[in-house]
Design a protein around this motif. Structure first.
Motif, PDB file in Angstrom:
ATOM      1  N   SER A 113      28.383  36.359  44.985  1.00 20.09           N
ATOM      2  CA  SER A 113      29.338  38.174  44.569  1.00 20.09           C
ATOM      3  C   SER A 113      30.756  37.717  44.286  1.00 20.09           C
ATOM      4  N   ILE A 114      31.290  35.926  44.095  1.00 22.46           N
ATOM      5  CA  ILE A 114      32.524  35.524  44.047  1.00 22.46           C
ATOM      6  C   ILE A 114      32.208  34.632  42.593  1.00 22.46           C
ATOM      7  N   LYS A 115      33.341  34.795  41.145  1.00 17.56           N
ATOM      8  CA  LYS A 115      33.320  34.207  40.704  1.00 17.56           C
ATOM      9  C   LYS A 115      33.868  33.881  39.816  1.00 17.56           C
ATOM     10  N   THR A 116      34.172  32.914  39.214  1.00 16.94           N
ATOM     11  CA  THR A 116      35.428  31.561  39.218  1.00 16.94           C
ATOM     12  C   THR A 116      36.705  32.555  38.184  1.00 16.94           C
ATOM     13  N   ALA A 117      37.659  32.551  38.967  1.00 13.17           N
ATOM     14  CA  ALA A 117      38.720  32.888  38.217  1.00 13.17           C
ATOM     15  C   ALA A 117      38.837  32.587  36.187  1.00 13.17           C
ATOM     16  N   PRO A 118      39.450  33.102  35.767  1.00 13.10           N
ATOM     17  CA  PRO A 118      39.907  33.059  34.180  1.00 13.10           C
ATOM     18  C   PRO A 118      40.884  31.787  34.393  1.00 13.10           C
ATOM     19  N   ASP A 119      40.517  31.093  33.421  1.00 11.38           N
ATOM     20  CA  ASP A 119      42.121  30.215  33.177  1.00 11.38           C
ATOM     21  C   ASP A 119      43.205  30.669  32.937  1.00 11.38           C
ATOM     22  N   ILE A 120      44.159  31.395  33.108  1.00 11.60           N
ATOM     23  CA  ILE A 120      45.165  32.156  32.851  1.00 11.60           C
ATOM     24  C   ILE A 120      47.021  31.969  33.193  1.00 11.60           C
ATOM     25  N   GLU A 121      47.638  31.902  32.254  1.00  8.96           N
ATOM     26  CA  GLU A 121      49.547  31.223  33.056  1.00  8.96           C
ATOM     27  C   GLU A 121      49.366  33.029  34.400  1.00  8.96           C
ATOM     28  N   SER A 122      49.772  32.227  35.402  1.00  6.67           N
ATOM     29  CA  SER A 122      50.016  33.019  36.015  1.00  6.67           C
ATOM     30  C   SER A 122      50.720  32.977  37.202  1.00  6.67           C
ATOM     31  N   ILE A 123      51.581  33.676  37.714  1.00  3.59           N
ATOM     32  CA  ILE A 123      52.422  32.656  38.772  1.00  3.59           C
ATOM     33  C   ILE A 123      51.832  32.629  40.056  1.00  3.59           C
ATOM     34  N   ILE A 124      50.568  33.132  40.831  1.00  5.59           N
ATOM     35  CA  ILE A 124      49.447  31.913  41.036  1.00  5.59           C
ATOM     36  C   ILE A 124      49.003  31.070  40.607  1.00  5.59           C
ATOM     37  N   ASP A 125      50.092  29.654  41.222  1.00  2.90           N
ATOM     38  CA  ASP A 125      48.874  28.433  40.990  1.00  2.90           C
ATOM     39  C   ASP A 125      46.920  28.595  40.632  1.00  2.90           C
ATOM     40  N   ASN A 126      46.491  28.223  39.541  1.00  5.93           N
ATOM     41  CA  ASN A 126      44.902  28.350  39.744  1.00  5.93           C
ATOM     42  C   ASN A 126      44.580  28.027  40.795  1.00  5.93           C
ATOM     43  N   GLY A 127      44.976  26.821  41.061  1.00  9.73           N
ATOM     44  CA  GLY A 127      44.109  25.924  42.073  1.00  9.73           C
ATOM     45  C   GLY A 127      44.254  26.437  43.257  1.00  9.73           C
ATOM     46  N   CYS A 128      45.339  27.519  43.467  1.00  5.08           N
ATOM     47  CA  CYS A 128      44.992  28.327  44.884  1.00  5.08           C
ATOM     48  C   CYS A 128      43.998  29.801  44.767  1.00  5.08           C
ATOM     49  N   ILE A 129      43.378  29.525  43.781  1.00  7.51           N
ATOM     50  CA  ILE A 129      42.522  30.822  43.482  1.00  7.51           C
ATOM     51  C   ILE A 129      41.678  30.248  43.937  1.00  7.51           C
ATOM     52  N   LEU A 130      40.350  31.223  44.923  1.00  4.02           N
ATOM     53  CA  LEU A 130      39.447  30.504  44.833  1.00  4.02           C
ATOM     54  C   LEU A 130      38.223  31.022  43.888  1.00  4.02           C
ATOM     55  N   GLY A 131      38.632  32.449  43.584  1.00  3.48           N
ATOM     56  CA  GLY A 131      37.505  33.296  42.765  1.00  3.48           C
ATOM     57  C   GLY A 131      38.366  34.320  43.124  1.00  3.48           C
ATOM     58  N   LEU A 132      37.398  35.639  42.592  1.00  2.19           N
ATOM     59  CA  LEU A 132      37.280  36.930  42.263  1.00  2.19           C
ATOM     60  C   LEU A 132      35.920  37.368  42.827  1.00  2.19           C
ATOM     61  N   GLY A 133      36.468  38.097  44.035  1.00  4.84           N
ATOM     62  CA  GLY A 133      34.907  38.594  44.828  1.00  4.84           C
ATOM     63  C   GLY A 133      34.705  40.611  44.414  1.00  4.84           C
ATOM     64  N   SER A 134      34.012  40.301  44.054  1.00  2.00           N
ATOM     65  CA  SER A 134      34.007  42.471  43.508  1.00  2.00           C
ATOM     66  C   SER A 134      32.352  42.581  44.753  1.00  2.00           C
ATOM     67  N   VAL A 135      33.004  43.716  44.736  1.00  2.00           N
ATOM     68  CA  VAL A 135      32.435  44.353  46.874  1.00  2.00           C
ATOM     69  C   VAL A 135      32.514  45.688  45.904  1.00  2.00           C
TER      70      VAL A 135
END
Length: 159
Positions: A113-135
């Motif tokens: 239920s965890i998807k890879t986060a899209p590779d977009i410019e963000s204030i959060i370093d992409n390496g710090c995002i484990l993924g996107l969880g959907s519930v």
């Protein structure tokens, strides 16, 4: 598939995440990194600290830096009210508090239920995002909170 299955429980087992809100977004962090949740109390300011480091508090004899995640993530406003909480994190080398708008709940998320986060410019370093969880209809941004708190811009190195 074979490699994932061989690793065993680490990649396929469900993990529990503490969910919290910052502005309109909902985030999740590994529950095993959470030591406690406290009400917000104004910390003692530290001169020349980055603006998102609100200061320090004395937590049972341990001096704990307090990071306001709303300021760190450039949220529009950082209003302190009765819902504002501090999540005390026990990271490998130190204890850190993070200020969030509110804590939601603890959710168990299976690996599928965890998807890879899209590779977009963000204030959060992409390496710090484990993924996107959907519930159900909720989307959680799952953070590698230990990596986020140990970035050089944080000024919280354990050295």
């Amino acid at each position: 598939m074979g490699a994932m299955e061989r690793v065993g429980d680490l990649t396929t087992a469900a993990r529990e995440y503490l969910t919290f809100r910052l502005s309109q977004e909902e985030y999740g962090i590994d529950i095993l990194k959470v030591q406690e949740i406290r009400g917000y109390e104004p910390p003692t300011r530290i001169a020349n600290a980055p603006t998102f480091i609100k200061g320090v508090v004395n937590l049972r004899g341990t001096i704990v830096p307090i990071v306001d995640m709303r300021l760190k993530f450039n949220c529009s406003e950082a209003e302190y009210n009765s819902f504002t909480v501090v999540i005390i994190l026990n990271l490998r080398s130190r204890i850190v508090g993070i200020v969030v708008d509110s804590v939601s709940d603890v959710l168990e998320l299976a690996a599928d239920s965890i998807k890879t986060a899209p590779d977009i410019e963000s204030i959060i370093d992409n390496g710090c995002i484990l993924g996107l969880g959907s519930v159900s209809d909720r989307m959680l941004i799952l953070l590698d909170i230990e990596r986020l708190m140990s970035g050089p811009e944080m000024g919280l190195s354990a050295d």
